[in-house]
Design an enzyme around this catalytic site. Structure first.
Site, PDB file in Angstrom:
ATOM      1  N   CYS A 168     -10.307  -2.110  -2.183  1.00  0.00           N
ATOM      2  CA  CYS A 168      -8.998  -2.074  -2.833  1.00  0.00           C
ATOM      3  C   CYS A 168      -7.895  -1.932  -1.797  1.00  0.00           C
ATOM      4  O   CYS A 168      -8.099  -1.312  -0.733  1.00  0.00           O
ATOM      5  CB  CYS A 168      -8.962  -0.872  -3.791  1.00  0.00           C
ATOM      6  SG  CYS A 168      -7.391  -0.583  -4.650  1.00  0.00           S
ATOM      7  N   CYS A 206      -8.020  -2.788  -7.046  1.00  0.00           N
ATOM      8  CA  CYS A 206      -9.193  -2.743  -7.904  1.00  0.00           C
ATOM      9  C   CYS A 206      -8.711  -2.494  -9.350  1.00  0.00           C
ATOM     10  O   CYS A 206      -7.542  -2.115  -9.559  1.00  0.00           O
ATOM     11  CB  CYS A 206     -10.152  -1.646  -7.445  1.00  0.00           C
ATOM     12  SG  CYS A 206      -9.600   0.035  -7.871  1.00  0.00           S
ATOM     13  N   HIS A 213       1.883   4.360  -2.957  1.00  0.00           N
ATOM     14  CA  HIS A 213       1.854   5.829  -2.897  1.00  0.00           C
ATOM     15  C   HIS A 213       3.085   6.439  -3.580  1.00  0.00           C
ATOM     16  O   HIS A 213       3.014   7.544  -4.113  1.00  0.00           O
ATOM     17  CB  HIS A 213       1.785   6.302  -1.448  1.00  0.00           C
ATOM     18  CG  HIS A 213       0.445   6.146  -0.814  1.00  0.00           C
ATOM     19  ND1 HIS A 213      -0.736   6.482  -1.445  1.00  0.00           N
ATOM     20  CD2 HIS A 213       0.083   5.694   0.420  1.00  0.00           C
ATOM     21  CE1 HIS A 213      -1.750   6.243  -0.635  1.00  0.00           C
ATOM     22  NE2 HIS A 213      -1.289   5.763   0.505  1.00  0.00           N
ATOM     23  N   HIS A 258      -5.214   7.454  -2.266  1.00  0.00           N
ATOM     24  CA  HIS A 258      -6.159   6.527  -1.635  1.00  0.00           C
ATOM     25  C   HIS A 258      -7.340   6.265  -2.565  1.00  0.00           C
ATOM     26  O   HIS A 258      -7.918   7.195  -3.125  1.00  0.00           O
ATOM     27  CB  HIS A 258      -6.649   7.085  -0.304  1.00  0.00           C
ATOM     28  CG  HIS A 258      -5.624   6.982   0.769  1.00  0.00           C
ATOM     29  ND1 HIS A 258      -5.229   8.064   1.533  1.00  0.00           N
ATOM     30  CD2 HIS A 258      -4.881   5.932   1.197  1.00  0.00           C
ATOM     31  CE1 HIS A 258      -4.297   7.668   2.399  1.00  0.00           C
ATOM     32  NE2 HIS A 258      -4.072   6.379   2.209  1.00  0.00           N
ATOM     33  N   CYS A 259      -7.679   4.992  -2.714  1.00  0.00           N
ATOM     34  CA  CYS A 259      -8.755   4.580  -3.614  1.00  0.00           C
ATOM     35  C   CYS A 259     -10.115   4.808  -2.965  1.00  0.00           C
ATOM     36  O   CYS A 259     -10.324   4.468  -1.804  1.00  0.00           O
ATOM     37  CB  CYS A 259      -8.585   3.114  -3.983  1.00  0.00           C
ATOM     38  SG  CYS A 259      -9.850   2.524  -5.140  1.00  0.00           S
ATOM     39  N   HIS A 309       0.842  -1.211   0.000  1.00  0.00           N
ATOM     40  CA  HIS A 309       0.000   0.000   0.000  1.00  0.00           C
ATOM     41  C   HIS A 309       0.870   1.252   0.000  1.00  0.00           C
ATOM     42  O   HIS A 309       0.677   2.163  -0.809  1.00  0.00           O
ATOM     43  CB  HIS A 309      -0.921  -0.009   1.226  1.00  0.00           C
ATOM     44  CG  HIS A 309      -1.693   1.264   1.420  1.00  0.00           C
ATOM     45  ND1 HIS A 309      -3.013   1.407   1.030  1.00  0.00           N
ATOM     46  CD2 HIS A 309      -1.341   2.465   1.963  1.00  0.00           C
ATOM     47  CE1 HIS A 309      -3.427   2.636   1.324  1.00  0.00           C
ATOM     48  NE2 HIS A 309      -2.424   3.286   1.906  1.00  0.00           N
ATOM     49  N   GLU A 310       1.850   1.273   0.901  1.00  0.00           N
ATOM     50  CA  GLU A 310       2.668   2.477   1.030  1.00  0.00           C
ATOM     51  C   GLU A 310       3.603   2.677  -0.166  1.00  0.00           C
ATOM     52  O   GLU A 310       3.809   3.802  -0.620  1.00  0.00           O
ATOM     53  CB  GLU A 310       3.456   2.438   2.337  1.00  0.00           C
ATOM     54  CG  GLU A 310       2.599   2.393   3.596  1.00  0.00           C
ATOM     55  CD  GLU A 310       1.690   3.605   3.770  1.00  0.00           C
ATOM     56  OE1 GLU A 310       1.906   4.625   3.090  1.00  0.00           O
ATOM     57  OE2 GLU A 310       0.748   3.518   4.584  1.00  0.00           O
TER      58      GLU A 310
END
Length: 368
Positions: free
Chosen positions: A278, A297, A266, A272-273, A262-263
């Site tokens: 997601c 997603c 970025h 952010h989705c 996730h990070e």
């Protein structure tokens, strides 16, 4: 959505047309780019626009503290991502993700070598096409960061901002980014209780703690607490000598893989989705992070594919290999894999996700 209209278990659903525009765009150049994807990739990504899709679900909100409600943000569609002049894209010269583990002592690996290799292998599959390398582990004292004993938990914490400065100095010429990982709790400033992680994406560095992902961190039995309140010297790092390491479990590995990818997402300029359930959804607390899926997603998948140029089928196959391969290091040569690791990779918590990936592969390869 206004907080006053919040109902428990609210489903945050967009119209088919909104999702189609977010995925494909109305820009003729980007529409043409989408149409050049192979039929299987288009078939999978078009699932984003299907209300009854079995693969990609709408976002479910459960409390008023959930991210979308408490942190209003402008949604980022594919066109906005593509047109962002400030987003970082790997180049042949800067094509490597470096992982730096940070432990209590120079001669102690606070995170096992195998665990770091599992994270490395997962990143190689997730960011398919990039090189992922491990830096030699360092001690807290080597970073010269500030630290404290948390007044509320009596748990040791290290200053995340100071770690970022250390990582920036360690950044190599070929680095796309450098991410620090630790099992020691973090805090960003004196007024904050804690932070899961912190990053400077303009500098391409980030630090993430997996301490709070352990099964017993929030229990009264957590062994990382100091036995009694203690004032410490700002230069006496010996207090970390007996720092407790969380038990390595399948859930800990799952949560760590989620946070890390996730990070790093970025770093690519993916915000952010807010379109579908997601990996790139924001999360305010552990319960919300656990609800967030491991997968991207279709809209975020297209963003990452645009940045890296991978074949979606090959990427999913690499993720399955990581799940099924008992080798700790996906890039290891065959002879080194023949030496069985002392600890099997704990992937029980990934079972449902593996089934989901196989469904995606069936759609991509028209094997429904």
């Amino acid at each position: 959505m206004e907080p006053s209209s919040f109902i428990k278990m609210h489903v945050f659903r967009h119209s088919e047309q909104t999702l189609k525009t977010a995925l494909i765009s109305k820009n003729p150049v980007l529409v043409s780019q989408y149409e050049k994807l192979d039929a299987g990739e288009q078939r999978l990504m078009n699932e984003a626009c299907q209300p009854a899709s079995d693969l990609f679900k709408p976002i479910t909100l459960q409390t008023q503290s959930d991210w979308i409600i408490s942190h209003p943000e402008v949604p980022q569609d594919f066109e906005q991502f593509f047109s962002d002049a400030y987003r970082k894209t790997p180049t042949p010269e800067k094509h490597t993700i470096y992982i730096q583990s940070i432990g209590p002592q120079a001669n102690t690996r606070v995170i096992s070598e195998e665990y770091i290799k599992w994270l490395k292998g997962y990143c190689e599959a997730f960011f398919y096409g990039l090189s992922v390398k491990l830096l030699e582990p360092v001690s807290v004292s080597a970073t010269r960061c500030s630290f404290r004993v948390n007044d509320h938990t009596q748990n040791l914490q290290i200053h995340s901002g100071h770690i970022l400065k250390f990582l920036k100095k360690k950044k190599r010429e070929d680095a796309f980014c450098v991410v620090g990982v630790t099992m020691i709790d973090l805090y960003p400033r004196d007024s904050w209780n804690f932070v899961f992680g912190q990053a400077s994406w303009t500098d391409g560095v980030g630090i993430f703690s997996f301490a709070r992902y352990g099964n017993d961190f929030y229990s009264s039995h957590y062994k990382g607490k100091l036995k009694k309140p203690k004032r410490v010297s700002s230069s006496d790092y010996s207090i970390f000598n007996n720092y407790c390491v969380p038990e390595i479990t399948s859930v800990l590995l799952l949560r760590s893989c989620k946070t890390l990818t996730h990070e790093i997402g970025h770093v690519f300029g993916m915000r952010h989705c807010q379109w579908l359930a997601c990996l790139m959804q924001g999360s305010n607390h552990l319960e919300e992070a656990d609800r967030r899926p491991l997968n991207l997603c279709p809209i975020c998948l297209r963003k990452l594919q645009c940045a890296l140029g991978f074949n979606v089928v090959e990427r999913y196959k690499a993720l399955v290999r990581w799940l099924d391969d008992e080798c700790t290091d996906m890039s290891a040569s065959k002879p080194s894999c023949e030496n069985a690791p002392s600890m099997p990779k704990p992937v029980e918590a990934f079972k449902e996700w593996r089934e989901w990936v196989m469904k995606c592969l069936a759609v991509l390869q028209n094997k429904e």
